[in-house]
Enzyme design. Structure first.
Site, PDB file in Angstrom:
ATOM      1  N   LYS A 112      -9.869 -13.340  -2.763  1.00  0.00           N
ATOM      2  CA  LYS A 112      -9.453 -11.906  -2.143  1.00  0.00           C
ATOM      3  C   LYS A 112     -10.837 -11.082  -2.313  1.00  0.00           C
ATOM      4  O   LYS A 112     -11.353 -10.921  -3.351  1.00  0.00           O
ATOM      5  CB  LYS A 112      -8.308 -11.223  -2.867  1.00  0.00           C
ATOM      6  CG  LYS A 112      -8.256 -10.008  -2.097  1.00  0.00           C
ATOM      7  CD  LYS A 112      -6.809  -9.183  -2.684  1.00  0.00           C
ATOM      8  CE  LYS A 112      -7.234  -8.509  -3.833  1.00  0.00           C
ATOM      9  NZ  LYS A 112      -5.974  -7.820  -4.309  1.00  0.00           N
ATOM     10  N   GLN A 147       1.410   2.849  -4.256  1.00  0.00           N
ATOM     11  CA  GLN A 147       1.746   1.482  -5.103  1.00  0.00           C
ATOM     12  C   GLN A 147       2.975   1.763  -5.875  1.00  0.00           C
ATOM     13  O   GLN A 147       3.829   0.751  -5.991  1.00  0.00           O
ATOM     14  CB  GLN A 147       0.579   1.045  -5.868  1.00  0.00           C
ATOM     15  CG  GLN A 147       0.966  -0.284  -6.803  1.00  0.00           C
ATOM     16  CD  GLN A 147       1.318  -1.464  -5.908  1.00  0.00           C
ATOM     17  OE1 GLN A 147       0.466  -1.738  -5.033  1.00  0.00           O
ATOM     18  NE2 GLN A 147       2.301  -2.244  -6.176  1.00  0.00           N
ATOM     19  N   ASN A 153       3.896  12.513 -12.761  1.00  0.00           N
ATOM     20  CA  ASN A 153       2.642  12.291 -11.888  1.00  0.00           C
ATOM     21  C   ASN A 153       1.522  13.351 -12.240  1.00  0.00           C
ATOM     22  O   ASN A 153       1.812  14.409 -12.398  1.00  0.00           O
ATOM     23  CB  ASN A 153       2.820  12.031 -10.433  1.00  0.00           C
ATOM     24  CG  ASN A 153       1.644  11.743  -9.820  1.00  0.00           C
ATOM     25  OD1 ASN A 153       1.241  10.403  -9.980  1.00  0.00           O
ATOM     26  ND2 ASN A 153       1.062  12.271  -8.767  1.00  0.00           N
TER      27      ASN A 153
END
Length: 321
Positions: A67, A139, A160
């Site tokens: 990748k 994500q 967060n």
């Protein structure tokens, strides 16, 4: 060569299929049937981007490839694109010829979420009820959806760095029929499972924030210098990972090893738990920690599955290369 464009991935790869592919490749790694190649990951000195390659060979699944891609932190604000960009290339292990090129953005999100979900399945307490989320970016929504499938959670709490982003994960919790509460970090002690998915270079989750019996999936640290949890927390925990070499070099364990708090031998590949050669959690009081560094074999496993599905459905584009 076959091409499976990014636009087709959502209709081909499910969370269940990603979970199965990742669980199998972790087991193959632990049994010696698959190995990852050394990671190349560098700051390119342009757009604050990190770029690199992850590859490997799975003899069990006959998946060979890499990748290519990385993290462009200005994409969302400047261009309306997601910050993580990648493409997977698969090669025929018998001839070396390129077999397929596959859009890797959604696959990366799905395989990363599948890895933490695999860790929850094999390491979290069966009676886990409260799920804690640290991080609320793109994500994090994938992580939360996958995690909720592994236990009968009754509540989601979240924190967060930028609280205005918490509605991203609140929406997922509400869609799943669960209450959501924004909390300060000291209330993460209420969580039975904690998933941390940030791009931080300093810890947010401290050892004092975690109670006995908790399972923690650290999914954001994949580069030298990154850190999501206090290093001493790894000393308190039973530590598992996707690959030990990456864990100590670019994963969450890099800091605990550098400080002499744990040694490389204290870290167990989660594939050993999947294969039944390691017991994993041995007590409801154990703190278990999964250091999810993100290995190339995860990408190859989900990409190979997507190519097979694309061929089956007549979606793959064939070109003479």
């Amino acid at each position: 060569m076959l091409i499976v464009p990014e636009r087709e991935i959502a209709d081909l790869m499910t969370r269940e299929a990603a979970f199965e592919a990742v669980e199998k490749v972790f087991a193959a790694m632990a049994s010696g049937d698959a190995r990852n190649f050394p990671v190349v990951r560098e700051a390119i000195g342009h757009e604050d981007a990190l770029y690199g390659f992850k590859g490997g060979f799975d003899r069990a699944g006959l998946a060979l490839g890499l990748k290519a891609g990385g993290y462009w932190p200005n994409n969302l604000d400047k261009r309306g694109l997601i910050n993580h960009q990648s493409t997977v290339f698969l090669f025929d292990p018998d001839t070396g010829k390129v077999r397929a090129m596959v859009g890797g953005n959604l696959l990366t999100a799905l395989r990363t979420a599948a890895a933490s979900s695999v860790s929850i399945k094999h390491l979290a307490r069966d009676d886990a009820k409260v799920l804690g989320m640290i991080g609320a970016g793109h994500q994090a929504t994938f992580q939360l959806r996958a995690a909720l499938e592994q236990r009968k959670f009754e509540k989601v709490i979240g924190w967060n760095y930028h609280p205005d982003m918490l509605p991203n994960i609140e929406k997922v919790a509400v869609e799943a029929g669960l209450p959501f509460e924004a909390v300060e970090l000291d209330r993460m002690g209420e969580a039975d499972v904690i998933v941390s998915i940030t791009s931080a270079f300093s810890p947010s989750l401290m050892a004092g924030h975690v109670c006995e019996g908790t399972h923690i999936a650290c999914m954001g640290t994949d580069t030298k210098g990154k850190q999501e949890v206090e290093a001493v927390l790894l000393k308190r925990a039973r530590v598992f990972t996707d690959e030990v070499a990456q864990s100590v070099s670019i994963g969450e364990a890099q800091h605990a090893v550098a400080e002499g708090l744990i040694a490389e031998g204290d870290i167990t590949p989660i594939g050993a738990v999947i294969n039944g050669t390691h017991p994993g959690r041995t007590s409801d009081k154990d703190i278990t920690l999964f250091d999810g560094t993100g290995v190339g074999l995860q990408d190859l496993a989900v990409a190979a599955a997507v190519v097979d599905l694309a061929v089956e459905k007549g979606i793959a584009i064939e070109v003479d290369f």
